[in-house]
Motif scaffolding. Structure first.
Motif, PDB file in Angstrom:
ATOM      1  N   PHE A   1      -2.341  -3.671  -4.774  1.00  0.00           N
ATOM      2  CA  PHE A   1      -2.620  -3.134  -3.438  1.00  0.00           C
ATOM      3  C   PHE A   1      -1.613  -2.037  -3.088  1.00  0.00           C
ATOM      4  N   TYR A   2      -0.336  -2.325  -3.305  1.00  0.00           N
ATOM      5  CA  TYR A   2       0.705  -1.323  -3.066  1.00  0.00           C
ATOM      6  C   TYR A   2       0.450  -0.059  -3.891  1.00  0.00           C
TER       7      TYR A   2
ATOM      8  N   ALA B   1      -4.252   7.099   2.622  1.00  0.00           N
ATOM      9  CA  ALA B   1      -3.646   5.800   2.905  1.00  0.00           C
ATOM     10  C   ALA B   1      -2.128   5.847   2.763  1.00  0.00           C
ATOM     11  N   HIS B   2      -1.634   6.685   1.867  1.00  0.00           N
ATOM     12  CA  HIS B   2      -0.197   6.760   1.586  1.00  0.00           C
ATOM     13  C   HIS B   2       0.600   7.019   2.855  1.00  0.00           C
ATOM     14  N   ASP B   3       0.134   7.953   3.678  1.00  0.00           N
ATOM     15  CA  ASP B   3       0.870   8.311   4.891  1.00  0.00           C
ATOM     16  C   ASP B   3       0.590   7.378   6.057  1.00  0.00           C
ATOM     17  N   ALA B   4      -0.560   6.690   6.017  1.00  0.00           N
ATOM     18  CA  ALA B   4      -0.990   5.917   7.182  1.00  0.00           C
ATOM     19  C   ALA B   4      -0.674   4.424   7.101  1.00  0.00           C
TER      20      ALA B   4
ATOM     21  N   SER C   1      -7.555  -1.978  -0.306  1.00  0.00           N
ATOM     22  CA  SER C   1      -6.913  -0.661  -0.338  1.00  0.00           C
ATOM     23  C   SER C   1      -7.925   0.443  -0.040  1.00  0.00           C
ATOM     24  N   LYS C   2      -9.131   0.312  -0.569  1.00  0.00           N
ATOM     25  CA  LYS C   2     -10.177   1.312  -0.287  1.00  0.00           C
ATOM     26  C   LYS C   2     -10.562   1.280   1.196  1.00  0.00           C
TER      27      LYS C   2
ATOM     28  N   ARG D   1     -10.300   4.315   3.981  1.00  0.00           N
ATOM     29  CA  ARG D   1     -11.407   4.761   4.833  1.00  0.00           C
ATOM     30  C   ARG D   1     -10.998   4.770   6.298  1.00  0.00           C
ATOM     31  N   VAL D   2     -10.267   3.761   6.718  1.00  0.00           N
ATOM     32  CA  VAL D   2      -9.810   3.720   8.109  1.00  0.00           C
ATOM     33  C   VAL D   2      -8.891   4.904   8.400  1.00  0.00           C
ATOM     34  N   SER D   3      -7.989   5.207   7.471  1.00  0.00           N
ATOM     35  CA  SER D   3      -7.005   6.265   7.700  1.00  0.00           C
ATOM     36  C   SER D   3      -7.648   7.642   7.819  1.00  0.00           C
ATOM     37  N   ARG D   4      -8.887   7.774   7.369  1.00  0.00           N
ATOM     38  CA  ARG D   4      -9.601   9.055   7.488  1.00  0.00           C
ATOM     39  C   ARG D   4     -10.422   9.138   8.766  1.00  0.00           C
TER      40      ARG D   4
END
Length: 226
Positions: free
Chosen positions: A45-46, A55-58, A198-199, A203-206
Motif C-alpha cells: 500500500f505504501y 496520491a503521493h502528495d495527498a 491505493s487505487k 481516485r479520491v485525490s484527483r
C-alpha cells in the motif's frame, strides 16, 4: 513508538489531504501467515501510493493496532515520511473498541492540525480489519460504534469494516457500517485489498474536496468474498 509528524509537512506541501487510518487486529489469532501477509499488504500500500503522482502528495496514513490494548504504530504522515514495516507481533486479546477509539482520537487531532495550517482535506477513511470477536471493554466498544456511526451519518467519515477468516464477527463489524455491509477478505488477499485501496486513494485525490466519491465496487471482486 509511533512517529509523530507535526505541521511542518503541511507548510511544505499544502495539497488537500486524504487521511487514511488503518485500525488493525494484531491479536494472538493473527499469528503466523495472517500477520505476515498483512504486513506485506501494508508495505505494498505504501509503495503503490509512493509511485502514484496524485496520491503521493495527498495521502496521509496512520496505523493503530489493537490486541489486549490499543497503540498507535504510525501517526499521520505523508508517504515520504512513512517507514516500511519490518514486523508486527501478534499477541493477546482483541480490544477492538479501544482500537477504534484511539484511531478516531488520532484522526480528530490530525484534522485540527489541517485546520490550523489552512490545509483542506477529503472525507477521512477508517479501515477496520479483524479476524475474531472483540473481548475488550464493552463500554469502549459501544462508544466506538456510536462515534463511528455518528461521523458516517454526518458524512465526516468513510469506514471499511473487513473480516479476516471465518471466525471474524461480521455482526459486530456491521454495527460500524450503517450504509453498506462489511466485507470478508477472500482467503489472505491482503495484497489485493491494499492494491484496491491505493487505487481508491488515488481516485479520491484527483477529485475536489467535498465532492461525493463513488467507490470502485467492481474492484471488490479482486479481494472480497461476494
Amino acid at each position: 513508538m509511533a512517529l509523530n509528524i507535526g505541521a511542518d509537512d503541511l507548510v511544505e506541501n499544502p495539497t488537500p489531504r486524504v487521511p487514511v487510518t488503518l485500525c488493525l487486529d494484531t491479536s494472538g489469532s493473527m499469528m503466523g501467515e495472517k500477520i505476515r501477509e498483512l504486513v506485506e499488504g501494508v508495505n505494498l500500500f505504501y509503495n503503490a501510493i509512493d509511485e502514484d503522482d496524485d496520491a503521493h502528495d495527498a495521502a496521509e496514513v496512520s496505523i493503530v493496532e489493537f490486541n489486549s490494548a490499543a497503540s498507535l504504530i504510525q501517526d499521520f504522515a505523508s508517504i515520504e515520511r512513512l517507514a516500511r514495516i519490518d514486523v508486527i507481533n501478534a499477541t493477546g486479546g482483541t480490544a477492538l473498541g479501544e482500537g477504534v477509539n484511539l484511531a478516531l482520537d488520532t484522526l480528530e487531532k490530525r484534522k485540527s492540525t489541517y485546520s490550523n495550517a489552512g490545509v483542506l482535506y477529503y472525507q477521512p477513511w477508517l479501515v477496520l480489519m479483524t479476524d475474531g470477536q472483540p473481548n475488550g471493554s464493552s463500554a469502549e466498544l459501544e462508544r466506538a460504534v456510536q462515534r463511528v456511526t455518528d461521523l458516517v451519518s454526518q458524512t465526516k467519515l468513510t469506514v471499511f469494516p473487513i473480516g479476516i477468516g471465518s471466525d471474524a464477527d461480521m455482526s459486530v463489524l456491521a454495527r460500524f457500517s450503517p450504509n453498506r455491509p462489511p466485507l470478508r477478505l477472500r482467503g489472505l488477499s491482503f495484497r489485493e485489498f491494499f492494491e484496491w485501496l491505493s487505487k481508491s486513494v488515488s481516485r479520491v485525490s484527483r477529485s475536489t474536496p467535498g465532492d461525493t466519491f463513488k467507490l470502485d465496487l467492481d474492484g471488490l471482486a479482486g479481494w472480497a468474498e461476494l
